[in-house]
Design a protein around this motif. Structure first.
Motif, PDB file in Angstrom:
ATOM      1  N   ASP A   9      50.257  43.178  38.604  1.00  0.00           N
ATOM      2  CA  ASP A   9      50.352  44.478  36.883  1.00  0.00           C
ATOM      3  C   ASP A   9      50.365  45.817  37.448  1.00  0.00           C
ATOM      4  OD1 ASP A   9      49.110  42.485  35.349  1.00  0.00           O
ATOM      5  OD2 ASP A   9      46.549  43.006  35.587  1.00  0.00           O
ATOM      6  N   HIS A  66      54.881  40.507  39.421  1.00  0.00           N
ATOM      7  CA  HIS A  66      54.203  40.949  38.547  1.00  0.00           C
ATOM      8  C   HIS A  66      53.442  42.282  38.352  1.00  0.00           C
ATOM      9  CE1 HIS A  66      50.550  38.378  35.448  1.00  0.00           C
ATOM     10  NE2 HIS A  66      50.713  39.164  35.598  1.00  0.00           N
ATOM     11  N   HIS A 116      54.133  45.265  34.839  1.00  0.00           N
ATOM     12  CA  HIS A 116      54.257  45.751  33.451  1.00  0.00           C
ATOM     13  C   HIS A 116      54.689  46.871  33.484  1.00  0.00           C
ATOM     14  CE1 HIS A 116      52.234  42.569  32.462  1.00  0.00           C
ATOM     15  NE2 HIS A 116      50.912  42.633  33.046  1.00  0.00           N
ATOM     16  N   ASN A 126      56.025  40.726  32.656  1.00  0.00           N
ATOM     17  CA  ASN A 126      55.107  39.608  32.875  1.00  0.00           C
ATOM     18  C   ASN A 126      53.879  39.337  31.714  1.00  0.00           C
ATOM     19  OD1 ASN A 126      55.582  37.803  35.650  1.00  0.00           O
ATOM     20  ND2 ASN A 126      55.194  40.098  35.690  1.00  0.00           N
ATOM     21  N   CYS A 127      53.329  37.956  31.605  1.00  0.00           N
ATOM     22  CA  CYS A 127      51.865  37.888  29.972  1.00  0.00           C
ATOM     23  C   CYS A 127      52.061  37.545  28.785  1.00  0.00           C
ATOM     24  CB  CYS A 127      51.042  38.816  30.910  1.00  0.00           C
ATOM     25  SG  CYS A 127      50.309  38.443  32.912  1.00  0.00           S
ATOM     26  N   GLU A 163      47.712  45.428  27.802  1.00  0.00           N
ATOM     27  CA  GLU A 163      47.547  46.642  29.917  1.00  0.00           C
ATOM     28  C   GLU A 163      47.315  47.523  29.058  1.00  0.00           C
ATOM     29  OE1 GLU A 163      48.604  43.709  31.334  1.00  0.00           O
ATOM     30  OE2 GLU A 163      49.976  42.046  30.079  1.00  0.00           O
TER      31      GLU A 163
HETATM   32 ZN    ZN Z   1      50.417  40.729  33.389  1.00  0.00          ZN
END
Ligand code: ZN
Length: 599
Positions: free
Chosen positions: A467, A84, A86, A112-113, A136
């Motif tokens: 993240d 996970h 970015h 992700n996301c 983000e």
């Molecule tokens: Zn995320």
């Protein structure tokens, strides 16, 4: 160094050991380490031989190596896999995927996301930057300066990523927001339903992405995800028909995983959506899960439903954090308690050194405290938490990620007979204004990490949510893997978790969750992504702010001690936290099969 309960092996662990050892020396032999192989078994003392990027022998009689590394007393573990992150922007301009690589991570999965930068047409580039900047917390200027935009399709983006070698391996996913913007243009806003044609077009692009080498498709249904202009992420309330329609196309391709982030405000609705996506596609799905302070029991209900889904034969996992999802606040950060204060804002644009000078003036402090407002910044992630002094703690060195309520800014201020604002003002001025505050936002409703223990040890979870590359002014959770080692296996005073379990989860199980069956295990035929770790010395350092993004943008970084050697494909990339000159990391295109020897 301590050897955690290891026994020496009398025999080679595998039949393939020494297949050519007597004929020629191995490229590398890591000798006498305490092997925690990723399969969850008891640690054993063994040697590991490496040739041509792969592990070729494991045991006590593997032969000699052209390079021999004495790992006596150290733990030898597979490289960690962080699913996970970015790094979608950073990977295009930076060959080092820090801070992940400082924490034993040898493969990261980004995209992700639901946010990312491909596919794209030139007129939508700004919108994708706004989304990434808002959702983000990656500075838009860094993205503007850093992104070359030498791509249109997802495949083009992968080709651009491949042009540059990296320290660690990395893989992508197709982000829903980019698909929506690409297909629906101006109509790609939350609350606007996709037509049947839109859905078909998005599904086609998602399929093209996974066929080009993306590991999956990702989407976001969280209210926390807003663009820098305050607009909710375009995928926020996408219909079940849209999500199941896109997922079905991955099913038709027989490729890719599904990833989703949601608030679980209505567990029924979220499970309806997720189950529809999985049933339509037959593909595995993972969803981010944390304990919310607003509904501290909901995570248990989610875990129960995930167990039910698995009982039904669906491959569903929760991605869980290894500590609180914590916000860092302070003068160098995006957030702090005085950011909305009209008097403080007079010094806002100054360099921190000058801010500190001004703030040290007692009359300025008096004016600031007198003018303190209750105003929040609702558009920023964590912006509503800037005055939550009962869950705000001084960030110490080493950091304490499971602090007691009696150490909160509110509790300390009460003991000292002053206001929390008065105390926090002084705390922020320490270390030349570089001091930080730690605000436990998620996973800390009980005032401890017991909920995290429940989530980490649940049969249907994998570590996630670090993240990496994102929230660079507010959150530094990239160090989660080190917290697993330091806090959960060694330092916590109760409810510790065995080392072999956390290694299995952070290496083999995360890799499997995204279809990378070629890594995460130390056995012949697997990729030689390896960590040699001094468990006695494993320790997180305090997060620090650097101004080294393109355009001088800031980002939080955090180092760790104890990682003696980290290898990717048999090549050493970091030695005691310092980089070597080698960059063996590559873009991973698509799921990878298990080695044939791993039957
Ligand atoms: Zn995320």
């Amino acid at each position: 160094m301590r050897r955690p309960g290891a026994v020496r092996l009398g025999q080679p662990l595998t039949g393939r050991a020494c297949h050519d050892a007597r004929m020629s020396a191995h490229e590398l032999v890591i000798r006498g380490g305490t092997l925690v192989d990723g399969n969850g078994g008891e640690p054993v003392v063994a040697d590991v031989a490496v040739d041509d990027g792969l592990i070729t022998a494991v045991g006590s009689d593997v032969g000699s190596g052209r390079r021999e590394l004495d790992a006596d007393g150290a733990v030898v573990a597979p490289g960690f896999v962080d699913i996970h992150t970015h790094y979608d922007g950073q990977a295009t301009w930076d060959e080092r995927l820090l801070p992940s690589a400082w924490h034993g991570v040898t493969t990261v999965v980004m995209g992700n996301c639901g946010v990312g930068f491909a596919p794209v047409v030139p007129e939508h580039q700004q919108r994708l930057i706004d989304l990434m900047e808002g959702i983000e917390d990656i500075p838009g200027t860094a993205l503007h300066e850093g992104l070359s935009w030498e791509w249109l399709s997802f495949d083009d983006y992968l080709t651009e990523l491949e042009r540059r070698p990296h320290d660690i391996d990395f893989a992508t996913q197709v982000p829903h927001a980019a698909l929506r913007v690409h297909v629906m243009g101006e109509r790609a806003e939350s609350g606007r339903a996709a037509t049947g044609d839109d859905i078909a077009a998005m599904a086609k692009l998602a399929r093209a992405g996974v066929e080009a080498g993306a590991l999956g498709f990702t989407t976001s249904r969280t209210l926390n995800h807003r663009s820098v202009t305050g607009e909710l992420t375009p995928s926020y309330d996408a219909g079940t028909d849209e999500l199941a329609g896109i997922a079905a196309e991955l099913g038709a391709a027989d490729k890719g995983v599904l990833q989703l982030v949601t608030d679980f405000v209505d567990v029924d609705v979220d499970f309806d959506v997720m189950l529809a996506m999985m049933r339509a596609s037959g593909r595995p799905l993972s969803v981010s899960l944390a304990q919310s302070p607003l509904a501290p029991q909901t995570y248990l209900e989610v875990l129960r439903r995930i167990a039910e889904a698995n009982a039904e034969g669906l491959q569903m996992r929760a991605q869980v954090a290894s500590r609180g999802v914590g916000l860092l606040m302070g003068l160098p950060c995006t957030l702090h308690p005085f950011m909305t204060n009209p008097v403080w804002r007079r010094v806002e644009g100054m360099p921190i050194r000058e801010q500190v000078e001004a703030m040290r003036d007692p009359s300025f402090k008096e004016q600031v405290l007198a003018a303190q407002t209750k105003e929040k910044n609702a558009n920023l992630i964590g912006g509503r938490l800037i005055d939550k002094y009962h869950v705000m703690f001084e960030m110490t060195d080493p950091p304490n990620y499971e602090p007691d309520a009696s150490e909160s800014v509110a509790a300390r201020a009460a003991r000292e007979g002053r206001t929390p604002e008065d105390l926090v003002y002084d705390l922020m001025l320490a270390d030349g204004g570089q001091a930080m505050l730690y605000v436990t936002s998620l996973n800390y409703a009980d005032g401890n990490l017991d909920a995290v223990h429940t989530m980490l040890t649940d049969p249907h979870t994998v570590p996630g949510l670090s993240d990496g590359g994102a929230h660079v002014g507010t959150i530094c959770d990239v160090s989660f893997p080190t917290t697993l080692l330091e806090h959960w296996t060694r330092d916590r005073d109760r409810g510790r978790i065995p080392l072999q379990f956390v290694v299995q989860r952070q290496a083999r199980d995360t890799a499997r969750a995204v279809g990378l069956l070629d890594r995460g295990v130390i056995a012949p035929g697997y990729k030689a992504d390896l960590n040699v770790i001094d468990m006695d010395r494993v320790r997180l350092r305090r997060p620090e702010m650097r101004f080294d993004l393109p355009g001088g943008g800031r980002r939080l970084l955090q180092r760790a001690d104890g990682y003696l050697h980290t290898f990717v494909s048999g090549v050493e990339i970091y030695r005691d936290g310092e980089p070597t000159d080698d960059l063996p990391g590559r873009l991973v295109r698509g799921a990878q099969p298990a080695p044939s020897s791993a039957a």
